[in-house]
Write a protein that holds these residues in place. Structure first.
Motif, mmCIF file in Angstrom:
data_model
loop_
_atom_site.group_PDB
_atom_site.id
_atom_site.type_symbol
_atom_site.label_atom_id
_atom_site.label_comp_id
_atom_site.label_asym_id
_atom_site.label_seq_id
_atom_site.Cartn_x
_atom_site.Cartn_y
_atom_site.Cartn_z
ATOM 1 N N ALA A 202 0.847 -1.196 0.000
ATOM 2 C CA ALA A 202 0.000 0.000 0.000
ATOM 3 C C ALA A 202 0.882 1.245 0.000
ATOM 4 C CB ALA A 202 -0.916 0.004 1.219
ATOM 5 N N PHE A 203 0.579 2.206 -0.867
ATOM 6 C CA PHE A 203 1.302 3.494 -0.935
ATOM 7 C C PHE A 203 2.806 3.283 -1.078
ATOM 8 C CE2 PHE A 203 -2.554 3.943 1.703
ATOM 9 C CZ PHE A 203 -3.285 4.774 0.871
ATOM 10 N N ASN A 204 3.188 2.250 -1.821
ATOM 11 C CA ASN A 204 4.601 1.929 -2.025
ATOM 12 C C ASN A 204 4.795 1.469 -3.475
ATOM 13 O OD1 ASN A 204 7.282 1.584 -1.229
ATOM 14 N ND2 ASN A 204 6.940 -0.416 -0.279
ATOM 15 N N ALA A 205 6.033 1.303 -3.888
ATOM 16 C CA ALA A 205 6.347 0.747 -5.215
ATOM 17 C C ALA A 205 7.483 -0.250 -4.991
ATOM 18 C CB ALA A 205 6.775 1.849 -6.179
ATOM 19 N N SER B 251 8.121 10.024 -1.504
ATOM 20 C CA SER B 251 9.292 9.411 -2.145
ATOM 21 C C SER B 251 9.017 9.018 -3.594
ATOM 22 C CB SER B 251 9.809 8.169 -1.404
ATOM 23 O OG SER B 251 10.295 8.510 -0.138
ATOM 24 N N HIS B 252 9.863 9.538 -4.459
ATOM 25 C CA HIS B 252 9.782 9.211 -5.877
ATOM 26 C C HIS B 252 10.663 7.997 -6.193
ATOM 27 C CE1 HIS B 252 7.754 12.902 -6.362
ATOM 28 N NE2 HIS B 252 8.705 13.666 -6.853
ATOM 29 N N GLY B 253 10.174 7.128 -7.057
ATOM 30 C CA GLY B 253 10.982 6.049 -7.617
ATOM 31 C C GLY B 253 11.329 6.386 -9.059
ATOM 32 N N GLU B 254 12.492 5.890 -9.532
ATOM 33 C CA GLU B 254 12.886 6.137 -10.918
ATOM 34 C C GLU B 254 13.561 4.900 -11.504
ATOM 35 O OE1 GLU B 254 13.662 10.958 -10.490
ATOM 36 O OE2 GLU B 254 15.409 9.629 -10.609
ATOM 37 N N SER B 255 13.032 4.450 -12.636
ATOM 38 C CA SER B 255 13.683 3.393 -13.394
ATOM 39 C C SER B 255 14.562 4.084 -14.429
ATOM 40 C CB SER B 255 12.621 2.528 -14.070
ATOM 41 O OG SER B 255 13.213 1.663 -14.997
ATOM 42 N N PRO B 294 10.000 3.384 -1.892
ATOM 43 C CA PRO B 294 9.497 4.656 -1.339
ATOM 44 C C PRO B 294 9.154 4.564 0.149
ATOM 45 C CG PRO B 294 8.514 4.249 -3.487
ATOM 46 C CD PRO B 294 9.325 3.028 -3.154
ATOM 47 N N ALA B 295 8.498 3.481 0.562
ATOM 48 C CA ALA B 295 8.058 3.374 1.962
ATOM 49 C C ALA B 295 9.247 3.411 2.925
ATOM 50 C CB ALA B 295 7.247 2.097 2.173
ATOM 51 N N ASN B 296 10.413 2.930 2.473
ATOM 52 C CA ASN B 296 11.602 2.958 3.337
ATOM 53 C C ASN B 296 12.361 4.282 3.266
ATOM 54 O OD1 ASN B 296 11.071 0.346 4.034
ATOM 55 N ND2 ASN B 296 12.707 -0.568 2.794
ATOM 56 N N HIS B 319 20.909 -0.537 -16.207
ATOM 57 C CA HIS B 319 19.628 -0.163 -15.633
ATOM 58 C C HIS B 319 19.769 -0.072 -14.118
ATOM 59 C CE1 HIS B 319 17.602 -1.041 -19.471
ATOM 60 N NE2 HIS B 319 18.542 -1.958 -19.581
ATOM 61 N N MET B 320 19.004 0.838 -13.512
ATOM 62 C CA MET B 320 19.005 0.926 -12.052
ATOM 63 C C MET B 320 17.692 1.519 -11.563
ATOM 64 S SD MET B 320 21.714 4.023 -11.595
ATOM 65 C CE MET B 320 22.758 3.326 -12.882
ATOM 66 N N TRP B 321 17.502 1.508 -10.245
ATOM 67 C CA TRP B 321 16.266 1.970 -9.594
ATOM 68 C C TRP B 321 16.673 2.907 -8.475
ATOM 69 C CZ3 TRP B 321 11.214 2.425 -9.830
ATOM 70 C CH2 TRP B 321 10.403 2.405 -8.685
ATOM 71 N N ILE B 322 16.231 4.179 -8.591
ATOM 72 C CA ILE B 322 16.662 5.242 -7.689
ATOM 73 C C ILE B 322 15.449 5.764 -6.915
ATOM 74 C CG2 ILE B 322 17.734 7.529 -7.560
ATOM 75 C CD1 ILE B 322 19.039 6.907 -10.317
ATOM 76 N N VAL B 323 15.557 5.834 -5.598
ATOM 77 C CA VAL B 323 14.436 6.300 -4.764
ATOM 78 C C VAL B 323 14.937 7.333 -3.764
ATOM 79 C CG1 VAL B 323 12.640 5.633 -3.095
ATOM 80 C CG2 VAL B 323 13.245 4.071 -4.956
ATOM 81 N N SER B 324 14.162 8.412 -3.567
ATOM 82 C CA SER B 324 14.501 9.364 -2.516
ATOM 83 C C SER B 324 13.248 10.110 -2.065
ATOM 84 C CB SER B 324 15.565 10.355 -3.013
ATOM 85 O OG SER B 324 16.061 11.128 -1.926
#
Lengths: 350, 350
Positions: A202-205, B251-255, B294-296, B319-324
């Motif tokens: 929920a509310f996460n990715a 928190s935004h995620g980015e592929s 994002p939740a973390n 490829h990578m996955w960036i979250v902040s």
């Protein structure tokens, strides 16, 4: 709805998120169904389903269940398919399998009717339905490949939790309620039922769908890579994928970058092409904020494409956004569509 | 916490999602704050905020508010910045502006301290804080660019609703409750407050952030493209973006796909590089399901990077996955960090 002349159709895994939709798709299909054989695990045996205005009793799926079956639609997990699909085929049924059990087998056609219907002629009793996220992507890209050639695909997915089954939808809803009420989410299934750790959805990715492979790609990502090449019949296309689960119940979104084999094609030509493509609906009018969204695609059979635009720096590069109901075109509808193609091509007889 | 010797700091838009976090970041910063000047619209004037163990009264932001200010952090929308930031600069304050008002101005440094802190020496009273989704991406990619060169970036974002302000968080929560209770969602803000149509955000994904531009990219996408080149000081890097809003609060995620200027670099080298990079935390252990989410990341200042792997077909592609946290490193923390840099570089004196 039911015919006196027609096909005996089995649905294996009839109580699941995809199985229930296979019945809906069969109901609205012109496919002549004489008798339905709803099959599931022993746990669901004895329960009833309604189909064609009639109640049918669910039986436990066993090798003998397929004695009189013309077409068997499987969606009860890979291990059930591995065990029972060959038994069904041995007894003369044509299996349309929605699991990953046989997809990459050389002797098993992997079919999206809009793309490679003719591959059905090569079947030996088992036909594989591709992975949900692969189906919607190849349905949208094949018209472009036919017109201009395709040398590269990079996809990032925004996948709905229903891809992990009906229980995952319930988990997302329960977790959402908990978080909104200031409680801790209770993760039990996602991201992957069979993996060691589970995380709040929920509310996460979550950038993991299915298990990690030795090359650090997930199995879902490798499915998109390998299945796309097999369905398009071209091992030379460069394909890469990043698969991410988002808190959406139904319909996958995909941000897709492609490079075609021709320069200076305007984006408007790609739009015209997709406006006329079978099974595809173009939703691309930025000025009026028209673009595909999961909430609009849920419950529909088509693949929706929008946000088509040229890369700012690469003359043969384009970006687009593809959305479709993962349980319908991604699973139940594509399977029933394969059954319709089998009848149309004379590969199954009434 | 408050100093007898120190800086007079104004926060414009102090009641907003970013403004409240600017106060939190200032509280935990070693920056010597003597007096706080909390500013907002007339509507909030007279309300109180607590900072440094003391209550401060919010005043209406006006040109004269900046008479004695050393540093003014702006986050009250582009039109407020356009009107008041030059007034503040004229009165001797150094403005750190979190809106898009001045970012692409030739005379305004656009700064992520880990990337281009030295650009601060070129300021003329106004410094721009980049777009949230740009900041986290360039912070993660700059160490790679320094080591190997960078010729291409393709990014697909998974952006939290808090990027659209505190009201958008409330809208996502209210819509989620409504949908869970079987009611229609009531969209009023998203995807873009100032645009004509609004859509359900709960359990949906919307491929529009900010207004569409004549080239069919959104303004958010153009920000990522143009700001990345300006911050990295390289107009030759090919950059493209697809920006999507997802039902996540913070928190935004980015592929992210990149091509570096060197072949045959193993992914493990990129991981080592990022493990030691300032402001970056490497979370990349697929075997143990360790990756950013994002939740973390919400509530943390760092940029989290994981899922780093080589493209299956392109030797210099990764490829990578960036979250902040989009409200912290993406906004409030990066602004306060710029203020810290100004002091460290002697550009502001206590």
């Amino acid at each position: 709805m039911l015919k006196t002349e027609g096909l005996n159709v089995a649905v294996v895994g009839v109580t699941g998120a995809v199985g229930t939709r296979m019945l809906e798709m069969l109901e609205s299909s012109p496919l002549p169904v004489k008798s339905l054989f709803p099959l599931a695990s022993a746990r669901s045996a004895g329960k009833k389903v309604v189909f064609g205005g009639k109640e049918w009793t669910i039986e436990e799926a066993k090798p003998e269940s397929f004695e009189k079956i013309d077409i068997a639609l499987f969606s009860a997990g890979g291990s059930v398919s591995k065990q029972l699909a060959p038994e069904a085929a041995k007894r003369g049924a044509i299996v349309v399998d929605n699991t990953s059990a046989f997809r990459m087998d050389k002797d098993v056609p992997l079919v999206v009717p809009e793309v490679n219907e003719k591959a059905l002629f090569q079947h030996h009793g088992i036909i594989a339905n591709p992975n949900c996220s692969t189906i919607q992507m190849v349905a949208a890209l094949e018209p472009i490949r036919q017109a201009y050639g395709l040398n590269r695909i990079i996809v990032s997915t925004y996948q709905a939790v229903s891809g992990a089954g009906a229980k995952a939808i319930a988990e997302l809803e329960n977790q959402s309620r908990d978080v909104l009420n200031g409680k801790e989410a209770q993760p039990a299934i996602m991201p992957v039922k069979g993996d060691k750790r589970h995380f709040q959805m929920a509310f996460n990715a979550i950038p993991q769908i299915d298990l990690f492979q030795p090359n650090d790609y997930t199995f879902e990502e490798m499915k998109m890579i390998n299945e796309t090449k097999k369905i398009m019949g071209d091992q030379e296309i460069k394909v890469s994928a990043t698969c991410v689960r988002v808190p959406v119940s139904i319909s996958h979104g995909e941000s897709v970058y492609i490079e075609i084999n021709k320069s200076d094609v305007p984006a408007s030509d790609l739009k015209s092409l997709l406006a006329d493509a079978p099974g595809v609906i173009l939703e691309d009018d930025p000025e009026h904020q028209v673009y595909p969204m999961p909430a609009n695609a849920a419950g529909k059979k088509e693949v929706f494409v929008g946000r088509i635009r040229r890369d700012p720096d690469v003359a043969n590069g384009f970006h687009m956004w593809i959305v479709s109901d993962n349980l319908l075109k991604g699973a139940a509808w594509n399977s029933v569509q394969i059954a319709e193609s089998l009848l149309k091509l004379g590969l199954v007889k009434v």
